[in-house]
Design a protein around this motif. Structure first.
Motif, PDB file in Angstrom:
ATOM      1  N   UNK A 107      19.429 -11.806  57.669  1.00 31.92           N
ATOM      2  CA  UNK A 107      18.252 -12.142  58.604  1.00 31.92           C
ATOM      3  C   UNK A 107      17.606 -10.777  58.896  1.00 31.92           C
ATOM      4  N   UNK A 108      16.298 -10.693  58.757  1.00 34.96           N
ATOM      5  CA  UNK A 108      15.505  -9.808  59.167  1.00 34.96           C
ATOM      6  C   UNK A 108      15.132  -9.558  60.526  1.00 34.96           C
ATOM      7  N   UNK A 109      14.948  -8.389  61.118  1.00 37.54           N
ATOM      8  CA  UNK A 109      14.719  -8.291  62.497  1.00 37.54           C
ATOM      9  C   UNK A 109      13.504  -8.849  62.959  1.00 37.54           C
ATOM     10  N   UNK A 110      12.318  -8.988  62.230  1.00 36.67           N
ATOM     11  CA  UNK A 110      10.999  -9.465  62.732  1.00 36.67           C
ATOM     12  C   UNK A 110      11.000 -11.025  62.123  1.00 36.67           C
ATOM     13  N   UNK A 111      11.900 -11.755  61.970  1.00 37.99           N
ATOM     14  CA  UNK A 111      11.666 -13.044  61.476  1.00 37.99           C
ATOM     15  C   UNK A 111      11.966 -12.962  59.824  1.00 37.99           C
ATOM     16  N   UNK A 112      12.420 -14.126  59.435  1.00 40.51           N
ATOM     17  CA  UNK A 112      12.656 -14.388  58.039  1.00 40.51           C
ATOM     18  C   UNK A 112      14.166 -14.137  57.861  1.00 40.51           C
ATOM     19  N   UNK A 113      14.707 -14.995  57.018  1.00 41.65           N
ATOM     20  CA  UNK A 113      15.921 -14.988  56.620  1.00 41.65           C
ATOM     21  C   UNK A 113      16.399 -15.866  55.421  1.00 41.65           C
ATOM     22  N   UNK A 114      17.491 -15.456  54.869  1.00 41.20           N
ATOM     23  CA  UNK A 114      17.975 -16.301  53.385  1.00 41.20           C
ATOM     24  C   UNK A 114      18.878 -17.197  53.778  1.00 41.20           C
ATOM     25  N   UNK A 115      18.512 -18.417  53.563  1.00 41.67           N
ATOM     26  CA  UNK A 115      19.159 -19.899  53.820  1.00 41.67           C
ATOM     27  C   UNK A 115      19.040 -20.618  52.671  1.00 41.67           C
ATOM     28  N   UNK A 116      20.121 -21.518  52.572  1.00 45.00           N
ATOM     29  CA  UNK A 116      19.850 -22.729  51.543  1.00 45.00           C
ATOM     30  C   UNK A 116      18.927 -23.769  51.986  1.00 45.00           C
ATOM     31  N   UNK A 117      18.374 -23.681  52.989  1.00 44.91           N
ATOM     32  CA  UNK A 117      17.407 -24.579  53.782  1.00 44.91           C
ATOM     33  C   UNK A 117      16.325 -25.295  53.167  1.00 44.91           C
ATOM     34  N   UNK A 118      15.604 -24.565  52.059  1.00 48.13           N
ATOM     35  CA  UNK A 118      14.469 -25.126  51.760  1.00 48.13           C
ATOM     36  C   UNK A 118      14.679 -26.123  50.467  1.00 48.13           C
ATOM     37  N   UNK A 119      15.861 -26.218  49.983  1.00 54.43           N
ATOM     38  CA  UNK A 119      16.310 -27.152  48.913  1.00 54.43           C
ATOM     39  C   UNK A 119      16.071 -28.474  49.121  1.00 54.43           C
ATOM     40  N   UNK A 120      16.749 -28.810  50.273  1.00 51.53           N
ATOM     41  CA  UNK A 120      16.431 -30.378  50.305  1.00 51.53           C
ATOM     42  C   UNK A 120      15.013 -30.950  50.484  1.00 51.53           C
ATOM     43  N   UNK A 121      14.237 -29.903  51.075  1.00 57.27           N
ATOM     44  CA  UNK A 121      12.740 -30.425  51.219  1.00 57.27           C
ATOM     45  C   UNK A 121      12.255 -30.298  49.686  1.00 57.27           C
ATOM     46  N   UNK A 122      12.586 -29.427  49.048  1.00 60.12           N
ATOM     47  CA  UNK A 122      11.886 -29.266  47.544  1.00 60.12           C
ATOM     48  C   UNK A 122      12.562 -30.642  46.992  1.00 60.12           C
ATOM     49  N   UNK A 123      13.631 -30.854  46.943  1.00 58.92           N
ATOM     50  CA  UNK A 123      14.460 -31.943  45.942  1.00 58.92           C
ATOM     51  C   UNK A 123      13.494 -33.351  46.716  1.00 58.92           C
ATOM     52  N   UNK A 124      13.338 -33.663  48.149  1.00 58.10           N
ATOM     53  CA  UNK A 124      12.743 -34.497  48.385  1.00 58.10           C
ATOM     54  C   UNK A 124      11.299 -34.831  47.889  1.00 58.10           C
ATOM     55  N   UNK A 125      10.596 -33.763  47.807  1.00 58.51           N
ATOM     56  CA  UNK A 125       9.117 -33.660  47.442  1.00 58.51           C
ATOM     57  C   UNK A 125       9.009 -33.878  45.971  1.00 58.51           C
ATOM     58  N   UNK A 126      10.063 -33.541  45.272  1.00 57.15           N
ATOM     59  CA  UNK A 126       9.823 -33.824  43.462  1.00 57.15           C
ATOM     60  C   UNK A 126      10.449 -35.284  43.399  1.00 57.15           C
ATOM     61  N   UNK A 127      11.214 -35.969  44.149  1.00 60.18           N
ATOM     62  CA  UNK A 127      11.512 -37.284  44.355  1.00 60.18           C
ATOM     63  C   UNK A 127      10.329 -38.184  44.814  1.00 60.18           C
ATOM     64  N   UNK A 128       9.823 -37.775  45.720  1.00 60.03           N
ATOM     65  CA  UNK A 128       8.797 -38.833  46.295  1.00 60.03           C
ATOM     66  C   UNK A 128       7.460 -38.521  46.175  1.00 60.03           C
ATOM     67  N   UNK A 129       6.947 -37.294  45.640  1.00 62.32           N
ATOM     68  CA  UNK A 129       5.785 -36.843  45.348  1.00 62.32           C
ATOM     69  C   UNK A 129       5.155 -35.907  46.707  1.00 62.32           C
TER      70      UNK A 129
END
Length: 177
Positions: free
Chosen positions: A22-44
């Motif tokens: 986690x960076x001090x002024x916002x921004x972090x490393x998390x696995x959170x984006x993957x489900x959104x990316x997967x959903x987008x690839x599945x449904x358009x």
């Protein structure tokens, strides 16, 4: 589609609390984006953009938003997470999850970069790890790249690890249209 989208957005929100960095002024490393990316690839594209927007809204509400006014809230949350849905451009493509991940993450980086150059320029000059940045453009590239590049790599690694067991899921072969 609606139920799956709600589950993926909820999963992303839960995964966003697993902060590997986690960076001090916002921004972090998390696995959170993957489900959104997967959903987008599945449904358009359209459904992916909507899921990204909803996830950004939840991040704004529940993740302790780091913002400098409404402009920052708009750019760094609502606008920045929405382009993850661009992964939907690769719907049904064999390697779509990988190309979609790169495109979605790059688009999110661009939005954070624009926010950094326009809104967070008030930090200039800024010191990061002993280096002083007088240029807001360079600062924004370095700061936002320092968490977006690892996030992109993490999402690609997750996609690769799950590719064989979830291949039909990635391709949307289980969806009846």
């Amino acid at each position: 589609m609606l139920c799956e989208g709600a589950i993926m957005v909820a999963l992303s929100q839960i995964l966003s609390y697993i902060k590997l960095m986690e960076l001090p002024n916002g921004g972090s490393l998390t696995p959170a984006m993957f489900p959104i990316l997967l959903f987008a690839v599945r449904w358009g594209l359209a459904d992916g953009l909507l899921a990204g927007f909803v996830f950004g809204l939840l991040q704004l509400m529940f993740d302790g938003a780091y913002a400098w006014g409404w402009q920052s809230m708009l750019l760094d949350y609502l606008v920045a997470f929405t382009p993850l849905g661009l992964a939907g451009l690769f719907q049904g493509k064999r390697w779509g999850i990988f190309a979609g991940t790169v495109l979605g993450c790059f688009a999110r980086f661009v939005v954070h970069f624009i926010s950094g150059v326009t809104i967070y320029r008030i930090y200039a000059p800024t010191e990061i790890l002993g280096t002083v940045f007088d240029n807001p453009t360079l600062y924004s590239i370095v700061y936002n790249g320092s968490y977006m590049l690892p996030n992109t790599i993490l999402a690609l690694v997750i996609a690769a690890l799950l590719y064989a067991p979830l291949k039909k899921f990635y391709l949307g072969a289980d969806i009846q249209r």
